[in-house]
Write an enzyme that holds these catalytic residues in place. Structure first.
Site, PDB file in Angstrom:
ATOM      1  N   GLY A  10     -10.799  23.506  10.304  1.00 48.16           N
ATOM      2  CA  GLY A  10      -9.652  23.424   9.384  1.00 48.16           C
ATOM      3  C   GLY A  10      -9.960  24.239   8.149  1.00 48.16           C
ATOM      4  O   GLY A  10     -10.689  23.775   7.257  1.00 48.16           O
ATOM      5  N   VAL A  75      -8.753  18.326   8.426  1.00 51.34           N
ATOM      6  CA  VAL A  75      -7.389  18.468   8.949  1.00 51.34           C
ATOM      7  C   VAL A  75      -6.609  17.248   8.462  1.00 51.34           C
ATOM      8  O   VAL A  75      -7.212  16.257   8.055  1.00 51.34           O
ATOM      9  CB  VAL A  75      -7.407  18.549  10.501  1.00 51.34           C
ATOM     10  CG1 VAL A  75      -8.173  19.771  10.971  1.00 51.34           C
ATOM     11  CG2 VAL A  75      -7.998  17.291  11.127  1.00 51.34           C
ATOM     12  N   SER A 129     -13.634  13.819  -3.120  1.00 51.51           N
ATOM     13  CA  SER A 129     -12.731  13.832  -4.275  1.00 51.51           C
ATOM     14  C   SER A 129     -13.039  15.000  -5.194  1.00 51.51           C
ATOM     15  O   SER A 129     -14.192  15.418  -5.328  1.00 51.51           O
ATOM     16  CB  SER A 129     -12.840  12.530  -5.063  1.00 51.51           C
ATOM     17  OG  SER A 129     -11.915  12.559  -6.126  1.00 51.51           O
ATOM     18  N   ASN A 187      -8.947   5.996  -4.737  1.00 47.17           N
ATOM     19  CA  ASN A 187      -7.570   6.470  -4.938  1.00 47.17           C
ATOM     20  C   ASN A 187      -6.678   5.391  -5.530  1.00 47.17           C
ATOM     21  O   ASN A 187      -5.801   5.683  -6.341  1.00 47.17           O
ATOM     22  CB  ASN A 187      -6.983   6.971  -3.616  1.00 47.17           C
ATOM     23  CG  ASN A 187      -7.487   8.354  -3.254  1.00 47.17           C
ATOM     24  OD1 ASN A 187      -8.543   8.757  -3.705  1.00 47.17           O
ATOM     25  ND2 ASN A 187      -6.750   9.065  -2.435  1.00 47.17           N
ATOM     26  N   GLU A 190      -7.354   5.486  -9.025  1.00 40.48           N
ATOM     27  CA  GLU A 190      -6.695   6.724  -9.498  1.00 40.48           C
ATOM     28  C   GLU A 190      -5.203   6.457  -9.788  1.00 40.48           C
ATOM     29  O   GLU A 190      -4.686   6.821 -10.850  1.00 40.48           O
ATOM     30  CB  GLU A 190      -6.880   7.786  -8.420  1.00 40.48           C
ATOM     31  CG  GLU A 190      -6.145   9.086  -8.579  1.00 40.48           C
ATOM     32  CD  GLU A 190      -6.344   9.987  -7.335  1.00 40.48           C
ATOM     33  OE1 GLU A 190      -7.509  10.264  -6.979  1.00 40.48           O
ATOM     34  OE2 GLU A 190      -5.344  10.387  -6.709  1.00 40.48           O
ATOM     35  N   LYS A 261       0.948   9.720  -0.895  1.00 37.31           N
ATOM     36  CA  LYS A 261       0.590   9.954   0.508  1.00 37.31           C
ATOM     37  C   LYS A 261       0.097   8.694   1.205  1.00 37.31           C
ATOM     38  O   LYS A 261      -0.167   8.717   2.395  1.00 37.31           O
ATOM     39  CB  LYS A 261      -0.466  11.061   0.600  1.00 37.31           C
ATOM     40  CG  LYS A 261       0.088  12.421   0.209  1.00 37.31           C
ATOM     41  CD  LYS A 261      -0.774  13.537   0.746  1.00 37.31           C
ATOM     42  CE  LYS A 261      -0.586  14.810  -0.047  1.00 37.31           C
ATOM     43  NZ  LYS A 261      -1.307  14.753  -1.357  1.00 37.31           N
ATOM     44  N   HIS A 451       1.264 -30.480   2.271  1.00 36.99           N
ATOM     45  CA  HIS A 451       0.135 -29.564   2.487  1.00 36.99           C
ATOM     46  C   HIS A 451      -1.185 -30.122   1.952  1.00 36.99           C
ATOM     47  O   HIS A 451      -2.219 -29.483   2.107  1.00 36.99           O
ATOM     48  CB  HIS A 451       0.445 -28.204   1.843  1.00 36.99           C
ATOM     49  CG  HIS A 451       1.573 -27.487   2.515  1.00 36.99           C
ATOM     50  ND1 HIS A 451       1.538 -27.131   3.840  1.00 36.99           N
ATOM     51  CD2 HIS A 451       2.788 -27.089   2.056  1.00 36.99           C
ATOM     52  CE1 HIS A 451       2.671 -26.517   4.163  1.00 36.99           C
ATOM     53  NE2 HIS A 451       3.441 -26.503   3.103  1.00 36.99           N
TER      54      HIS A 451
HETATM   55  C1  6PG Z   1      -8.972  13.187  -4.832  1.00 36.24           C
HETATM   56  C2  6PG Z   1      -7.516  12.836  -4.682  1.00 36.24           C
HETATM   57  C3  6PG Z   1      -6.963  13.438  -3.434  1.00 36.24           C
HETATM   58  C4  6PG Z   1      -5.447  13.528  -3.419  1.00 36.24           C
HETATM   59  C5  6PG Z   1      -4.756  12.196  -3.359  1.00 36.24           C
HETATM   60  C6  6PG Z   1      -3.352  12.230  -3.922  1.00 36.24           C
HETATM   61  O1  6PG Z   1      -9.753  12.248  -4.948  1.00 36.24           O
HETATM   62  O2  6PG Z   1      -9.304  14.377  -4.867  1.00 36.24           O
HETATM   63  O3  6PG Z   1      -7.374  11.453  -4.626  1.00 36.24           O
HETATM   64  O4  6PG Z   1      -7.502  12.748  -2.362  1.00 36.24           O
HETATM   65  O5  6PG Z   1      -5.007  14.291  -4.484  1.00 36.24           O
HETATM   66  O6  6PG Z   1      -4.675  11.857  -2.004  1.00 36.24           O
HETATM   67  O7  6PG Z   1      -2.709  11.095  -3.491  1.00 36.24           O
HETATM   68  P1  6PG Z   1      -1.171  10.860  -3.597  1.00 36.24           P
HETATM   69  O8  6PG Z   1      -0.511  12.080  -3.009  1.00 36.24           O
HETATM   70  O9  6PG Z   1      -0.934   9.637  -2.778  1.00 36.24           O
HETATM   71  O10 6PG Z   1      -0.867  10.703  -5.040  1.00 36.24           O
END
Ligand code: 6PG
Length: 467
Positions: A10, A75, A129, A187, A190, A261, A451
């Site tokens: 990929g 991928v 990441s 994430n 994040e 995502k 309960h």
């Molecule tokens: C990282 C990010 C990377 C990606 C995310 C975005 O650690 O580099 O987390 O994995 O940018 O998947 O996630 P969303 O599209 O769900 O915001």
């Protein structure tokens, strides 16, 4: 033949950048992509001294890598991972290692580990990441899988990872799907921090009527202090950017319907299974979902008018917002790390939270100077059940809690939505409650469903005829 140290399937931007990063560190690397242009352009990007090969043939690719082979898949998660594995299988031999470097949902990794073990192959799920730049110049990497097999990967990963105080931001994390699980929670955190930053931005803008450039300067200044972190840093950069066409701040021209995502949602879903409360991350997922309903929000904005209170005078709202964000960020990391602690027990990953805090200090999206405080907390007490119980972290929270209460009150009075800030504070107040009102919940459950409940003054299980 068999002269290459590592292969990647990929050759999108992540795959290409990781291979070039490895080549910079004097590893001979091979790339496979069905697209012949991508295979060729990889070789063109390498320097004359670097040993880089690109091919469209799975057989040629596999046979060019030294045994036991180390091959990473970059991928899209899901079916493409299975297809990539199937295309390699005819040529792989006992002991070869496949690493999935994508954001794969962890149960898929468990399945693949099992399937490939039956074929005497090792399968690793590894979170990576840091985005495109990270891949090229130093990502944070979260590998999980067979401990012995990791030794084949270790020198390469340690060479290409980001470094903090000379220490690489990669380490073997645990067995099975540990790597994907840790990246999933990364994430989730994040998502939480991004939502908190947006809420603080919203309060500054809507409740306090700060100008765009004042807000930008605040974030820029905060990044020089204890809030120093990648996400605060890029916020200051993003807020500075002007649109070339209109000359306006670009951020003001971007649609407010956020996409995702799935990794944040998976974090929340699995946290519920583990009974690990992560309310800030849940709020972040919810707000991205709520953002989709633009048309309804436009109607509601016109219909549901709320009178604003006058803004209470404070010496410095900027500092209060900084402290509130700092408090809420700590609360978010604490929630995510507890989830990792519980997941490690449930799935027998053998996670070491000090190591995780350590490899998150650099390279990754949630890197922040706070991570060193967390690392030290887990170093002091490896079995710490929650960062809130660490003396140093607890003292920081106590010193900032007034600020977040004031900020939340301000937002409530001005009708600015701050569910993540409220969740960060609610978690803190819930966790430090010796007594919660869940005794009443137990009584209600017993009333309508028999309960049963337990008592504080005697042992046993009780049921009452309530009326
Ligand atoms: C990282 C990010 C990377 C990606 C995310 C975005 O650690 O580099 O987390 O994995 O940018 O998947 O996630 P969303 O599209 O769900 O915001």
């Amino acid at each position: 033949m068999e002269e290459y140290d590592f292969g990647i399937v990929g050759l999108g931007v992540m795959g290409r950048n990781l291979l070039l990063n490895m080549a910079d560190h004097h590893f001979a690397v091979a790339g496979l992509d069905l697209d012949s242009e991508k295979a060729a352009s990889l070789v063109k990007e390498a320097t004359a001294e670097q040993k880089v090969k690109g091919t469209t043939s799975a057989e040629e690719f596999v046979k060019s890598i030294r045994k036991p082979r180390a091959i990473m898949l970059l991928v899209p998660a899901g079916k493409p991972v299975d297809s990539a594995i199937n295309s390699l299988l005819p040529f792989l031999e006992d002991g070869d290692i496949i690493v999935d470097g994508g954001n794969t949902n962890f149960p898929d990794t468990d399945r693949r580990v099992k399937e490939l073990k039956e074929k005497n192959l090792h399968f690793f799920g590894m979170g990576i990441s840091g985005g495109e730049k990270g891949a090229r110049f130093g990502p944070s990497m979260m590998p999980g899988g067979d401990k012995q097999a990791y030794e084949r990967l270790r020198p390469i990963f340690e060479a290409i990872a980001a470094k903090v105080n000379g220490e690489p931001c990669v380490a073997y994390l645990g067995s099975g799907s540990a790597g994907n699980y840790v990246k999933m929670v990364h994430n989730g955190i994040e998502y939480g921090i991004m939502q908190l930053i947006s809420e603080v931005y919203d309060v500054l803008k809507k409740a306090l009527n700060y100008e765009d450039d004042q807000i930008q300067k605040l974030f820029e200044a905060w990044n020089q202090e204890e809030l120093q972190s990648f996400l605060v840093e890029i916020t200051a950069i993003v807020l500075k950017k002007k649109d070339e066409e209109t000359g306006k701040y670009l951020v003001n021209l971007i649609s407010d319907q956020a996409k995702a995502k799935g990794t944040g949602k998976w974090t929340s879903q699995n946290a519920m299974d583990l009974q690990a409360p992560i309310p800030v991350i849940d709020a972040a997922v919810n707000m991205r979902d709520l953002s989709k309903y633009k048309e309804e929000r436009v109607k509601a904005a016109a219909a549901l008018l709320v009178e604003k209170e006058s803004v209470p005078s404070a010496d410095d709202w900027g500092n209060k917002l900084k402290d509130a964000l700092y408090f809420a960020m700590i609360s978010t990391y604490a929630q995510g790390l507890v989830q990792l602690h519980l997941a490690s027990i449930e799935y027998q990953y053998g996670l070491n939270l000090e190591v995780i805090a350590k490899i998150w200090r650099g390279g990754c999206i949630i890197r922040a100077s706070l991570l060193e405080d967390f690392r030290q907390a887990y170093q002091k007490d490896p079995s710490l059940p929650n960062l809130l119980l660490d003396k140093n972290i607890g003292d920081i929270l106590i010193s900032k809690q007034r600020a977040i209460r004031d900020v939340v009150k301000l937002a409530i009075d001005q009708g600015v939505p701050v569910p993540a800030l409220m969740a960060a504070l609610g978690y803190f107040d819930g966790y430090r409650s010796e007594k919660l009102p869940t005794n009443l919940v137990q009584a209600q459950r017993d009333y309508f469903g028999a309960h049963t409940y337990e008592r504080i003054d005697k042992t046993g299980v009780f049921h009452t005829q309530w009326d």
